[in-house]
Design a protein around this motif. Structure first.
Motif, PDB file in Angstrom:
ATOM      1  N   GLU A  66       0.784  -1.154  -0.004  1.00  0.00           N
ATOM      2  CA  GLU A  66      -0.107  -0.003  -0.033  1.00  0.00           C
ATOM      3  C   GLU A  66       0.982   1.163   0.056  1.00  0.00           C
ATOM      4  O   GLU A  66       2.024   1.307   0.833  1.00  0.00           O
ATOM      5  CB  GLU A  66      -0.862  -0.003   1.408  1.00  0.00           C
ATOM      6  N   ASN A 135      -4.312   5.139  -2.546  1.00  0.00           N
ATOM      7  CA  ASN A 135      -5.627   5.640  -2.122  1.00  0.00           C
ATOM      8  C   ASN A 135      -5.971   6.986  -2.973  1.00  0.00           C
ATOM      9  O   ASN A 135      -5.034   7.539  -3.428  1.00  0.00           O
ATOM     10  CB  ASN A 135      -5.215   6.216  -0.758  1.00  0.00           C
ATOM     11  N   GLU A 167      -7.768   2.429  -3.665  1.00  0.00           N
ATOM     12  CA  GLU A 167      -8.449   2.071  -2.362  1.00  0.00           C
ATOM     13  C   GLU A 167      -9.259   3.267  -2.389  1.00  0.00           C
ATOM     14  O   GLU A 167      -8.987   4.363  -2.462  1.00  0.00           O
ATOM     15  CB  GLU A 167      -7.590   2.129  -1.476  1.00  0.00           C
ATOM     16  N   ASP A 197     -11.875   0.847   1.070  1.00  0.00           N
ATOM     17  CA  ASP A 197     -10.858   1.085   2.319  1.00  0.00           C
ATOM     18  C   ASP A 197     -11.840   1.211   3.490  1.00  0.00           C
ATOM     19  O   ASP A 197     -12.968   2.030   3.459  1.00  0.00           O
ATOM     20  CB  ASP A 197     -10.099   2.208   1.873  1.00  0.00           C
ATOM     21  N   LYS A 218     -11.280  -3.906   2.613  1.00  0.00           N
ATOM     22  CA  LYS A 218     -10.268  -3.892   3.646  1.00  0.00           C
ATOM     23  C   LYS A 218     -11.070  -3.575   5.086  1.00  0.00           C
ATOM     24  O   LYS A 218     -11.572  -2.326   5.185  1.00  0.00           O
ATOM     25  CB  LYS A 218      -9.497  -2.791   3.363  1.00  0.00           C
ATOM     26  N   GLU A 254      -7.016  -4.791   8.177  1.00  0.00           N
ATOM     27  CA  GLU A 254      -6.024  -3.779   8.236  1.00  0.00           C
ATOM     28  C   GLU A 254      -5.720  -3.879  10.029  1.00  0.00           C
ATOM     29  O   GLU A 254      -6.316  -4.166  10.608  1.00  0.00           O
ATOM     30  CB  GLU A 254      -6.805  -2.461   7.930  1.00  0.00           C
TER      31      GLU A 254
HETATM   32 MG    MG Z   1      -5.683   2.587   2.101  1.00  0.00          MG
END
Ligand code: MG
Ligand code: C2E
Ligand code: MG
Ligand code: MG
Length: 300
Positions: A66, A135, A167, A197, A218, A254
């Motif tokens: 990520e 992201n 994400e 996310d 996630k 996460e």
């Molecule tokens: Mg993220």
């Protein structure tokens, strides 16, 4: 780049220092100072990317990285110049400001471009091609030029779109309204994947999981943190796993920090995990070392 230059010009033209004399409170003054410093940060090359491993729970091997933005800011007493003292500022402190003043658009574009360039540089060095999860913020997602800028970056860097995943939070998807599906489809049609996310924390309707071309969710750290002590959190994770399995979505947990959390998640069939137990977000050099094959060490 034109956008960045425009923001810079605006910053220079902003001589509203008399605000401070008129008793602006300290918090607002700090925020004003932060914002003025942020305005030139892109041109001063103060942003950098860190990379956090996402691992397969079954094998503990690297699955993806990520991409996480950092701002290396000259510290208060810093004298300037090459050896100036700097502090690393995390995104929670400055992304909301970038969102508010629109700078998230050029900064977000810089993130996508820089991540793709980094991936290509690693591949040229013979390192394995690992997918990058980037992201996207709500405002960036809403911006009309997003799809075009992604297309341009793919063309210019030569990155394989299959190596890029975006994400986006539920809340950002819900804000976007009618254009959402269109934007998601165009990104999907370019061969890039999409994941949700912070799943479970946003204001959302689960119906979007059916409508949108999403591949992965996630599970937010909030449900992982007390997994060992809380039967409610275990029930929530089990329900998310059941939903994901029946919709054929893969799931990343996460914020995995303990061996106990990791075991529970694996036991519930969660295939992917990310967290300090495996690795913290790493500067590019350390991420390269990891790609070079150094085994992921527990608690690294
Ligand atoms: Mg993220
Ligand atoms: P996120 O996308 O949910 O990223 C995960 C955050 O959790 C990261 O925080 C990561 O450092 C942190 N984290 C990972 N493992 C653990 C753990 O085991 N324990 C704990 N306590 N934390 C863990 P970070 O880097 O501070 O980023 C915060 C948020 O800022 C991100 O949340 C994301 O929403 C946003 N962000 C970061 N980079 C970008 C970017 O390039 N663009 C946009 N739009 N947003 C970004
Ligand atoms: Mg998250
Ligand atoms: Mg988050």
């Amino acid at each position: 780049h034109a956008d960045a230059a425009m923001y810079h010009a605006k910053a220079l033209g902003r001589n509203n220092y008399q605000f401070f004399d008129q008793g602006m409170n300290q918090a607002a003054a700090r925020r004003f100072e932060l914002e003025s410093n942020l305005r030139g940060a892109l041109l001063r090359s103060e942003f950098e990317l860190h990379y956090q491993p996402i691992i397969c729970t079954a094998t503990r091997r690297l699955h993806a990285l990520e991409v996480l933005l950092r701002w290396r800011r000259r510290s208060e007493g810093g004298a300037g110049g090459a050896d100036a003292n700097t502090v690393l500022v995390g995104p929670d402190e400055f992304i909301p400001i970038l969102e508010e003043n629109g700078m998230i658009v050029p900064v977000g574009e810089w993130v996508i471009r820089t991540a793709c360039e980094q991936s290509m540089a690693w591949q040229r060095q013979g390192l394995p091609a690992v997918p990058l999860a980037i992201n996207l913020s709500a405002r960036q997602f809403m911006h009309d030029g997003l799809v075009e800028s992604i297309r341009r970056i793919v063309g210019e860097t030569g990155i394989d779109p299959a190596l890029v995943e975006f994400e986006i939070t539920e809340t950002a998807l819900m804000q976007h309204g009618g254009q959402t599906l269109d934007t998601l489809r165009q990104i999907n049609d370019m061969g890039m994947r999409l994941s949700i996310d912070d799943f479970g924390t946003g204001y959302s309707s689960l119906a979007y999981l059916k409508r949108f071309p999403v591949r992965k969710i996630k599970i937010d750290r909030a449900f992982v943190r007390e997994l060992e002590a809380s039967s409610e959190d275990r029930a929530i994770v089990a329900a998310v796993m059941a939903l994901a399995n029946s919709l054929q979505l893969s799931v990343v947990a996460e914020g995995v920090e303990t061996e106990g959390q990791y075991q529970l998640l694996g036991g519930q069939g969660c295939q992917l995990a990310q967290g300090y137990l495996f690795a913290r977000p790493l500067p590019a050099g350390e991420a390269a070392r990891l790609l070079r094959g150094s085994a992921l060490q527990q608690g690294a």
